[in-house]
Design a protein around this motif. Structure first.
Motif, PDB file in Angstrom:
ATOM      1  N   UNK A   1       0.853  -1.176   0.000  1.00 12.10           N
ATOM      2  CA  UNK A   1       0.000   0.000   0.000  1.00 12.10           C
ATOM      3  C   UNK A   1       0.896   1.235   0.000  1.00 12.10           C
ATOM      4  N   UNK A   2       0.306   2.399  -0.182  1.00 13.18           N
ATOM      5  CA  UNK A   2       1.095   3.619  -0.063  1.00 13.18           C
ATOM      6  C   UNK A   2       1.193   3.997   1.412  1.00 13.18           C
ATOM      7  N   UNK A   3       2.290   4.675   1.830  1.00 16.08           N
ATOM      8  CA  UNK A   3       2.376   5.143   3.216  1.00 16.08           C
ATOM      9  C   UNK A   3       1.192   6.025   3.614  1.00 16.08           C
ATOM     10  N   UNK A   4       0.672   6.792   2.662  1.00 20.92           N
ATOM     11  CA  UNK A   4      -0.480   7.653   2.938  1.00 20.92           C
ATOM     12  C   UNK A   4      -1.702   6.817   3.300  1.00 20.92           C
ATOM     13  N   UNK A   5      -1.901   5.710   2.587  1.00 21.67           N
ATOM     14  CA  UNK A   5      -3.035   4.831   2.879  1.00 21.67           C
ATOM     15  C   UNK A   5      -2.884   4.176   4.242  1.00 21.67           C
ATOM     16  N   UNK A   6      -1.666   3.716   4.555  1.00 22.94           N
ATOM     17  CA  UNK A   6      -1.429   3.110   5.867  1.00 22.94           C
ATOM     18  C   UNK A   6      -1.678   4.135   6.974  1.00 22.94           C
TER      19      UNK A   6
END
Length: 342
Positions: free
Chosen positions: A129-134
């Motif tokens: 996933x993207x860090x933003x999503x996490x």
């Protein structure tokens, strides 16, 4: 060299002795995929040695059961049971039947619940996933998730969340004890020795630790993509100096001996990276880097055996190899910059 945790040998293990995986697939197994696998040779599955729980390969295990097989080829994974789910997620996003976005978000939430000290970027590399999503998953579940005072980043290093307060405490201690050693400063404020060294140098230059922490290579790449490759190299140099606890000119490339001394630490840091430790391609990269490490020392030992009339030819070959490595490094720098821009 096999990365820590995974056993390279293949063993034939009774099917009935294995425990089904704690799968990250919310929808369970795909019967269609099981039937396809049952038509061909079954590749080894990954099993946690201590618990006998399947880490990766439930579809293959079900295919073996469907065919009436009594045994199945297995590779063992050693390590704490608490990391089995992380290995399972990392393996399932790397190959085989892809995990859905919903599966990966749910997996990220479970990992954050069991390992709250992992950073968003570290969890992102495990789940793809993207860090933003996490980060959004962490915020949405903040009331239910346990809290941590530090975060372990994608580089395997632990960083406190209250870093600014710790730096302030280190400055105050150093102001009162100007003759303190770096270890005493670090212990007093709960910072690393390298951070204590950096604070002392800044206070000596300007009377205070006035300069903010240097932005990461990824952040600099986002702000100025054309400078990303050169800045990324400078960041590596600074990190190498800090690890060694010595001061050097900012932006100066490391000398051969300094670069050589930093290699084992860099390889060790890479070996702790979840996206490398928990994927087959990542482990292959780690093995390849470990195999290359002795080559330079062997080359130095063989240098004395090069006859003078062959020196130019050997030097040309060495230069050609070096150019290939440089192209390899430049490609990685460009890829890092492109990823940072997205």
């Amino acid at each position: 060299m096999t990365p820590p945790g995974e056993c390279s040998g293949v063993h034939l293990v009774p099917v009935d002795s294995l425990v089904d995986a704690d799968s990250p697939r919310l929808g369970g197994m795909s019967p269609e995929h099981v039937e396809v696998l049952a038509q061909g040779a079954i590749e080894p599955i990954l099993v946690h040695r201590e618990t006998r729980r399947v880490v990766d390969g439930m579809h293959r295990l079900q295919a073996a059961r469907l065919r009436g097989e009594k045994v199945i080829p297995v590779r063992y994974l050693d390590g704490p049971a608490s990391e089995v789910f992380i290995h399972s997620v990392a393996a399932n996003v790397a190959h085989g039947l892809p995990l859905t976005l919903k599966d990966r978000k749910a997996a990220a939430r479970r990992i954050l619940a069991s390992h709250p000290d992992l950073s968003d970027r570290a969890v992102a590399r495990i789940t793809r996933l993207s860090p933003k999503t996490v980060g959004a998953v962490r915020r949405a579940s903040s009331e239910e998730l346990p809290q941590s005072q530090a975060r372990v980043g994608a580089d395997g290093r632990s960083r406190p969340l209250d870093a600014a307060e710790r730096r302030k405490a280190a400055r105050a201690f150093l102001a009162e004890h100007p003759g303190a050693t770096l270890r005493e400063i670090a212990a007093s404020a709960g910072v690393s020795v390298s951070t204590a060294c950096e604070i002392r140098q800044r206070m000596r230059r300007g009377g205070q630790d006035a300069a903010p922490p240097r932005p990461s290579a990824a952040r600099r790449a986002r702000e100025n993509p054309r400078e990303s490759t050169r800045d990324g190299t400078r960041e590596s140099t600074r990190d190498g100096v800090r690890d060694g606890g010595r001061a050097a000119g900012a932006g100066a490339p490391p000398g051969p001996r300094q670069a050589e001394c930093g290699r084992p630490q860099r390889i060790e840091t890479l070996a702790k990276d979840p996206s490398l430790r928990f994927t087959e391609s990542g482990r292959a990269l780690l093995r390849w880097l470990n195999e290359r490490a002795p080559d330079l020392e062997a080359g130095r030992q063989l240098m004395a055996a090069v006859p003078p009339h062959c020196a130019v030819a050997v030097a040309d070959l060495a230069n050609s190899y070096a150019q290939e490595w440089q192209r390899f490094a430049s490609s990685l720098d460009r890829a890092a910059a492109e990823t940072a821009e997205r």
